[in-house]
Design a protein around this motif. Structure first.
Motif, short mmCIF file in Angstrom:
data_model
loop_
_atom_site.label_atom_id
_atom_site.label_comp_id
_atom_site.label_asym_id
_atom_site.label_seq_id
_atom_site.Cartn_x
_atom_site.Cartn_y
_atom_site.Cartn_z
N ALA A 226 0.82 -1.21 0.00
CA ALA A 226 0.00 0.00 0.00
C ALA A 226 0.86 1.26 0.00
N LEU A 227 1.90 1.27 0.81
CA LEU A 227 2.77 2.44 0.89
C LEU A 227 3.58 2.62 -0.39
N GLU A 228 4.06 1.54 -0.96
CA GLU A 228 4.80 1.64 -2.22
C GLU A 228 3.90 2.21 -3.32
N ALA A 229 2.66 1.75 -3.39
CA ALA A 229 1.74 2.26 -4.41
C ALA A 229 1.42 3.73 -4.17
N HIS A 230 1.23 4.09 -2.92
CA HIS A 230 0.81 5.46 -2.59
C HIS A 230 1.90 6.48 -2.92
N TYR A 231 3.15 6.14 -2.65
CA TYR A 231 4.24 7.10 -2.82
C TYR A 231 5.06 6.86 -4.09
N GLU A 232 4.54 6.06 -5.00
CA GLU A 232 5.25 5.81 -6.25
C GLU A 232 5.52 7.13 -6.99
N GLY A 233 6.77 7.34 -7.38
CA GLY A 233 7.12 8.53 -8.15
C GLY A 233 7.46 9.75 -7.32
N GLN A 234 7.30 9.67 -6.00
CA GLN A 234 7.63 10.82 -5.14
C GLN A 234 9.13 10.86 -4.89
N ARG A 235 9.67 12.07 -4.78
CA ARG A 235 11.11 12.22 -4.55
C ARG A 235 11.46 12.45 -3.09
N LEU A 236 10.59 13.15 -2.36
CA LEU A 236 10.92 13.51 -0.99
C LEU A 236 10.32 12.56 0.04
N VAL A 237 9.47 11.64 -0.40
CA VAL A 237 8.98 10.55 0.46
C VAL A 237 9.18 9.25 -0.31
N THR A 238 9.96 8.34 0.24
CA THR A 238 10.23 7.07 -0.41
C THR A 238 9.98 5.92 0.56
N VAL A 239 9.86 4.72 0.01
CA VAL A 239 9.61 3.52 0.81
C VAL A 239 10.79 2.56 0.64
N ALA A 240 11.37 2.14 1.75
CA ALA A 240 12.50 1.21 1.72
C ALA A 240 12.02 -0.18 1.32
N PRO A 241 12.92 -1.04 0.88
CA PRO A 241 12.55 -2.44 0.68
C PRO A 241 11.99 -3.04 1.97
N PHE A 242 11.14 -4.05 1.85
CA PHE A 242 10.52 -4.65 3.02
C PHE A 242 11.60 -5.09 4.02
N GLY A 243 11.43 -4.69 5.27
CA GLY A 243 12.41 -5.01 6.31
C GLY A 243 13.47 -3.96 6.49
N GLY A 244 13.51 -2.96 5.58
CA GLY A 244 14.44 -1.86 5.74
C GLY A 244 15.71 -2.01 4.93
N ASP A 245 16.49 -0.96 4.91
CA ASP A 245 17.75 -0.95 4.17
C ASP A 245 18.85 -1.71 4.90
N GLU A 246 18.69 -1.90 6.21
CA GLU A 246 19.59 -2.70 7.02
C GLU A 246 18.77 -3.23 8.20
N PRO A 247 19.29 -4.17 8.97
CA PRO A 247 18.46 -4.81 10.00
C PRO A 247 18.21 -3.99 11.25
N VAL A 248 18.73 -2.77 11.30
CA VAL A 248 18.46 -1.86 12.42
C VAL A 248 18.09 -0.49 11.84
N ILE A 249 17.53 0.38 12.70
CA ILE A 249 17.16 1.73 12.27
C ILE A 249 17.81 2.73 13.23
N TYR A 250 18.58 3.64 12.68
CA TYR A 250 19.18 4.72 13.47
C TYR A 250 18.36 5.99 13.27
N ALA A 251 17.93 6.61 14.37
CA ALA A 251 17.02 7.74 14.28
C ALA A 251 17.62 8.95 13.59
N ASN A 252 18.95 9.07 13.59
CA ASN A 252 19.57 10.23 12.96
C ASN A 252 20.15 9.93 11.58
N ALA A 253 19.72 8.83 10.96
CA ALA A 253 20.29 8.41 9.68
C ALA A 253 20.03 9.42 8.57
N LEU A 254 18.94 10.19 8.64
CA LEU A 254 18.63 11.17 7.60
C LEU A 254 18.84 12.60 8.09
N ALA A 255 19.60 12.78 9.15
CA ALA A 255 19.93 14.13 9.62
C ALA A 255 20.63 14.90 8.50
#
Length: 306
Positions: A226-255
């Motif tokens: 649903a999220l991939e379909a909704h944000y298809e073609g957007q540049r400033l909001v994107t959806v990572a592959p299922f499970g994320g780009d890596e197995p953990v999430i760092y809150a400041n990764a997009l600082a």
């Protein structure tokens, strides 16, 4: 003729960040009030009415007062405060939510810039409700971890004080009355029938945000689709592959970025969605500049870091 831009409240954290994004641009004319007159009502009135677009980076009451000082039909306003986010006469400034949102911003005289925590929640939940993955009466829960710059100058000084409370080295849970000021816009914009249970957390890092929505009894793969379909073609909001780009999430990764990335994790019976972004970027000043670009008919990412 270059559009005239005025930032009312340029000395605050959000105002300074907007100024940084606009200061080097040669396609705009920035109107700069004298420092000793920035609280002079008549001088502010003059600047507010001389601008094509005004950014309001003020407390709620002051933002309402500023709007009352605008006496012409041409000045357009982007309000970064909480004051107008649930007002039906104001357009909500999150263009990626729908074509209707983007069109409304482009034509608007009055745009309410989203709150930082609200941006994380709404970017995840709005598409899921709109696409009927979850119902509007779903019992949403959400936790949002932010850098301390989200608290403005006072909290920045508190965290950067060499004699600070040593407990600041750990995460601080706040908003314990469950009535955070971003809740009304979360409920209103997403069309929910009840507010989510929302817990904000501040960490010992300057900027960055990870807002996680928990979804029991929901298929995570369906959420991803649903999220991939909704944000298809957007540049400033994107959806990572299922499970994320890596197995953990760092809150400041997009600082330092003005974009937002959604990460879906889970399995057939449970899902979480984490919105990862900069609380000062897509969570505040970056979003405000994006809205200005859209209102002026410019490329939405002009002056932004994606």
């Amino acid at each position: 003729m270059k559009p005239k831009i005025y930032i009312d409240g340029r000395e605050g954290t959000t105002g300074l960040q907007i100024y940084e994004r606009l200061g080097g641009r040669d396609d705009l004319e920035l109107l700069l009030i004298d420092e000793d007159k920035r609280k002079d009502t008549e001088e502010r009135r003059r600047f507010l009415n001389a601008a094509d677009i005004v950014f309001l980076c003020l407390p709620d009451a002051a933002a309402r007062d500023a709007v009352s000082l605008i006496e012409n039909e041409t000045t357009r306003v982007i309000d970064a405060s909480t004051a107008h986010r649930t007002e039906p006469d104001w357009d909500y400034g999150f263009a990626e939510l729908s074509k209707a949102h983007r069109a409304a911003i482009a034509a608007s005289k009055r745009v309410a810039n989203p709150g930082c925590h609200a941006s994380g929640f709404i970017s995840s939940v709005y598409p899921l409700v709109a696409r009927e993955v979850v119902p509007a009466d779903f019992a949403f829960t959400c936790s949002s971890l932010t850098g301390y710059s989200g608290g403005g100058k006072k909290m920045i000084a508190e965290y950067e004080d060499e004699n600070r409370d040593p407990r600041h080295a750990s995460e601080r849970i706040y908003g314990l009355n469950l009535q955070h000021k971003h809740l009304p816009e979360m409920e209103y914009v997403c069309g929910l029938t009840q507010p989510p249970v929302f817990v904000p957390v501040v960490g010992d890092f300057y900027k960055g945000m990870a807002t996680t929505v928990m979804l029991p009894s929901v298929d995570a793969r369906r959420v991803q689709e649903a999220l991939e379909a909704h944000y298809e073609g957007q540049r400033l909001v994107t959806v990572a592959p299922f499970g994320g780009d890596e197995p953990v999430i760092y809150a400041n990764a997009l600082a330092g970025k003005d974009s937002l990335r959604l990460i879906v994790c889970g399995h057939a019976r449970q899902a979480i969605v984490t919105a990862l972004f900069d609380n000062l970027g897509k969570g505040a000043s970056g979003a405000a500049v994006q809205n200005m670009n859209i209102m002026l008919g410019l490329d939405e990412a002009t002056g932004l870091t994606v």
